[in-house]
Design an enzyme around this catalytic site. Structure first.
Site, PDB file in Angstrom:
ATOM      1  N   HIS A  64     -55.246-102.875  47.594  1.00  0.00           N
ATOM      2  CA  HIS A  64     -54.311-102.450  46.875  1.00  0.00           C
ATOM      3  C   HIS A  64     -54.336-102.735  45.254  1.00  0.00           C
ATOM      4  O   HIS A  64     -53.358-103.380  45.006  1.00  0.00           O
ATOM      5  CB  HIS A  64     -53.065-102.644  47.497  1.00  0.00           C
TER       6      HIS A  64
ATOM      7  N   HIS B  43     -45.599-102.969  49.280  1.00  0.00           N
ATOM      8  CA  HIS B  43     -44.995-102.518  50.574  1.00  0.00           C
ATOM      9  C   HIS B  43     -43.779-103.564  50.874  1.00  0.00           C
ATOM     10  O   HIS B  43     -43.679-104.810  50.473  1.00  0.00           O
ATOM     11  CB  HIS B  43     -46.100-102.592  51.604  1.00  0.00           C
TER      12      HIS B  43
ATOM     13  N   MET C  65     -46.669 -97.600  56.930  1.00  0.00           N
ATOM     14  CA  MET C  65     -45.756 -98.621  56.295  1.00  0.00           C
ATOM     15  C   MET C  65     -45.440 -98.492  55.081  1.00  0.00           C
ATOM     16  O   MET C  65     -45.280 -99.147  54.226  1.00  0.00           O
ATOM     17  CB  MET C  65     -46.376 -99.853  56.417  1.00  0.00           C
ATOM     18  N   SER C  66     -45.274 -97.145  54.702  1.00  0.00           N
ATOM     19  CA  SER C  66     -44.955 -96.657  53.301  1.00  0.00           C
ATOM     20  C   SER C  66     -44.300 -95.234  52.982  1.00  0.00           C
ATOM     21  O   SER C  66     -43.958 -94.647  54.241  1.00  0.00           O
ATOM     22  CB  SER C  66     -46.040 -96.768  52.458  1.00  0.00           C
TER      23      SER C  66
ATOM     24  N   ALA D 256     -52.375 -93.917  53.962  1.00  0.00           N
ATOM     25  CA  ALA D 256     -53.354 -94.240  55.318  1.00  0.00           C
ATOM     26  C   ALA D 256     -52.294 -94.205  56.446  1.00  0.00           C
ATOM     27  O   ALA D 256     -51.183 -94.986  56.158  1.00  0.00           O
ATOM     28  CB  ALA D 256     -54.139 -94.993  55.197  1.00  0.00           C
TER      29      ALA D 256
ATOM     30  N   TYR E   9     -43.142-105.068  53.608  1.00  0.00           N
ATOM     31  CA  TYR E   9     -43.649-106.279  54.237  1.00  0.00           C
ATOM     32  C   TYR E   9     -44.180-107.369  53.434  1.00  0.00           C
ATOM     33  O   TYR E   9     -44.491-108.397  54.205  1.00  0.00           O
ATOM     34  CB  TYR E   9     -44.626-105.698  55.353  1.00  0.00           C
ATOM     35  N   GLU E  10     -44.313-107.039  52.067  1.00  0.00           N
ATOM     36  CA  GLU E  10     -44.889-108.264  51.427  1.00  0.00           C
ATOM     37  C   GLU E  10     -43.661-109.015  50.955  1.00  0.00           C
ATOM     38  O   GLU E  10     -43.898-110.137  50.174  1.00  0.00           O
ATOM     39  CB  GLU E  10     -45.722-107.719  50.113  1.00  0.00           C
TER      40      GLU E  10
ATOM     41  N   ASN F 197     -56.765 -93.987  61.871  1.00  0.00           N
ATOM     42  CA  ASN F 197     -56.996 -94.377  63.072  1.00  0.00           C
ATOM     43  C   ASN F 197     -55.946 -93.671  64.061  1.00  0.00           C
ATOM     44  O   ASN F 197     -55.134 -93.060  63.609  1.00  0.00           O
ATOM     45  CB  ASN F 197     -56.793 -95.803  63.128  1.00  0.00           C
TER      46      ASN F 197
ATOM     47  N   SER G  30     -53.637 -96.559  50.819  1.00  0.00           N
ATOM     48  CA  SER G  30     -54.755 -97.454  50.858  1.00  0.00           C
ATOM     49  C   SER G  30     -56.299 -96.762  51.088  1.00  0.00           C
ATOM     50  O   SER G  30     -56.360 -95.692  51.880  1.00  0.00           O
ATOM     51  CB  SER G  30     -54.649 -98.094  52.382  1.00  0.00           C
TER      52      SER G  30
ATOM     53  N   HIS H  90     -57.701-103.479  59.449  1.00  0.00           N
ATOM     54  CA  HIS H  90     -57.562-102.886  58.153  1.00  0.00           C
ATOM     55  C   HIS H  90     -58.990-102.514  57.677  1.00  0.00           C
ATOM     56  O   HIS H  90     -58.707-101.411  57.055  1.00  0.00           O
ATOM     57  CB  HIS H  90     -57.101-104.172  57.606  1.00  0.00           C
TER      58      HIS H  90
HETATM   59  N1  HPA Z   1     -49.823 -97.822  62.218  1.00  0.00           N
HETATM   60  C1  HPA Z   1     -49.066 -98.307  61.176  1.00  0.00           C
HETATM   61  N2  HPA Z   1     -49.517 -98.348  59.772  1.00  0.00           N
HETATM   62  C2  HPA Z   1     -50.749 -97.826  59.630  1.00  0.00           C
HETATM   63  C3  HPA Z   1     -51.459 -97.376  60.652  1.00  0.00           C
HETATM   64  C4  HPA Z   1     -51.124 -97.454  61.987  1.00  0.00           C
HETATM   65  O1  HPA Z   1     -51.767 -96.890  63.137  1.00  0.00           O
HETATM   66  N3  HPA Z   1     -52.882 -97.170  60.340  1.00  0.00           N
HETATM   67  C5  HPA Z   1     -52.664 -96.969  58.734  1.00  0.00           C
HETATM   68  N4  HPA Z   1     -51.684 -97.491  58.207  1.00  0.00           N
END
Ligand code: HPA
Length: 275
Positions: free
Chosen positions: A64, A86, A214-215, A116, A88-89, A238, A33, A250
């Site tokens: 994406h 992903h 998440m990947s 990310a 989750y999609e 983050n 991302s 996001h």
């Molecule tokens: N958690 C899960 N996935 C993420 C995060 C997070 O804090 N930041 C970027 N992708």
């Protein structure tokens, strides 16, 4: 999955790509991302939007953008995935890793994964880069569940060294030589799409997790299954939930990736040129 449907699907997408290009990449690079700008570094031979590959999973997340970019970085022939799908999609995990299996069939010997991620490790801040040394996969669906074709890989693959030690050493050296600060740590994939709760982050931290996302893990597993070397870098976009005062968004992920982009680009370019 009750049959070998994914193998037929793999053959089909492979044929579909081979009708359009005979490019033989040595390295596959998956851009996480907000890291898509890296694609500008590539001396492009051919671009192929995922939507032009019959039966190929297409991402639904803003930012994406989905395409393969074939070309050279230095002397290294590379295929770059700008955008990934992903779990989750709503895709089956066998579809999530289909692009990885495809790149292996196209000839890659090394897979470079980027993402990310939320940072958990003490001292981390948004914008940091983290070399992935190992992962925790137990919260994500295993992409190898289902019948196994031993022509693709073993039933019970060893996962002692998912992230190739020699490549990791080279990445650390190149980071040092180029004056790019680089954390190291364990990455954990959760399914998303919710970010974690502070209680979940405390749990993950107690389990030894340094970055969460998440990947990546399902992709690393399917590449190792097929005998390809893997390495990975997380861009810490983050601090994970509860570790900073602001709620996660996001947009924040995107902004931190932008800030880290020049360092990320330099490091990833240097590493790929050396592969
Ligand atoms: N958690 C899960 N996935 C993420 C995060 C997070 O804090 N930041 C970027 N992708």
């Amino acid at each position: 999955m009750s049959d070998f449907g994914y193998l037929e699907k793999l053959d089909k997408v492979f044929e579909s790509v081979r009708k359009k290009t005979d490019f033989e990449p040595r390295v596959g690079l998956v851009l996480g991302s907000g890291l898509g700008e890296f694609a500008k570094e590539i001396n492009v031979s051919f671009e192929l939007p995922y939507s032009e590959i019959e039966g190929f999973p297409v991402s639904t997340v803003p930012g994406h953008e989905g395409r393969f970019i074939f070309g050279k970085l230095g002397d290294t022939p590379i295929v770059c995935m700008k955008g990934r799908v992903h779990y989750y999609e709503g895709y089956a995990v066998s579809d999530v890793v289909l692009p990885i299996r495809l790149m292996v069939k196209l000839g890659i010997k090394t897979l470079f994964l980027t993402n990310a991620a939320g940072g958990l490790k003490d001292g981390m801040s948004a914008g940091d880069l983290m070399l992935i040394t190992d992962h925790i996969s137990v919260f994500a669906p295993n992409p190898l569940i289902g019948p196994n074709d031993s022509k693709i890989g073993p039933r019970f693959p060893d996962m002692t060294e998912v992230y190739d030690l020699k490549i990791r050493e080279r990445i650390l050296e190149l980071a040092y030589e180029n004056d790019i600060p680089l954390e190291t740590g364990v990455y954990c994939q959760l399914t998303g799409p919710t970010y974690e709760t502070p209680a979940e982050i405390r749990m993950l931290k107690s389990l030894g997790v340094d970055a969460v996302g998440m990947s990546t893990v399902v992709e690393a597993i399917s590449a190792r299954h097929m005998g390809v070397k893997v390495c990975g870098i997380s861009c810490i976009s983050n601090l994970a939930a509860g570790l900073s005062k602001t709620p996660l968004s996001h947009e924040e992920v995107q902004a931190a990736a932008d800030e880290a982009a020049p360092r990320f680009t330099r490091l990833v370019s240097e590493v790929i040129k050396s592969l």
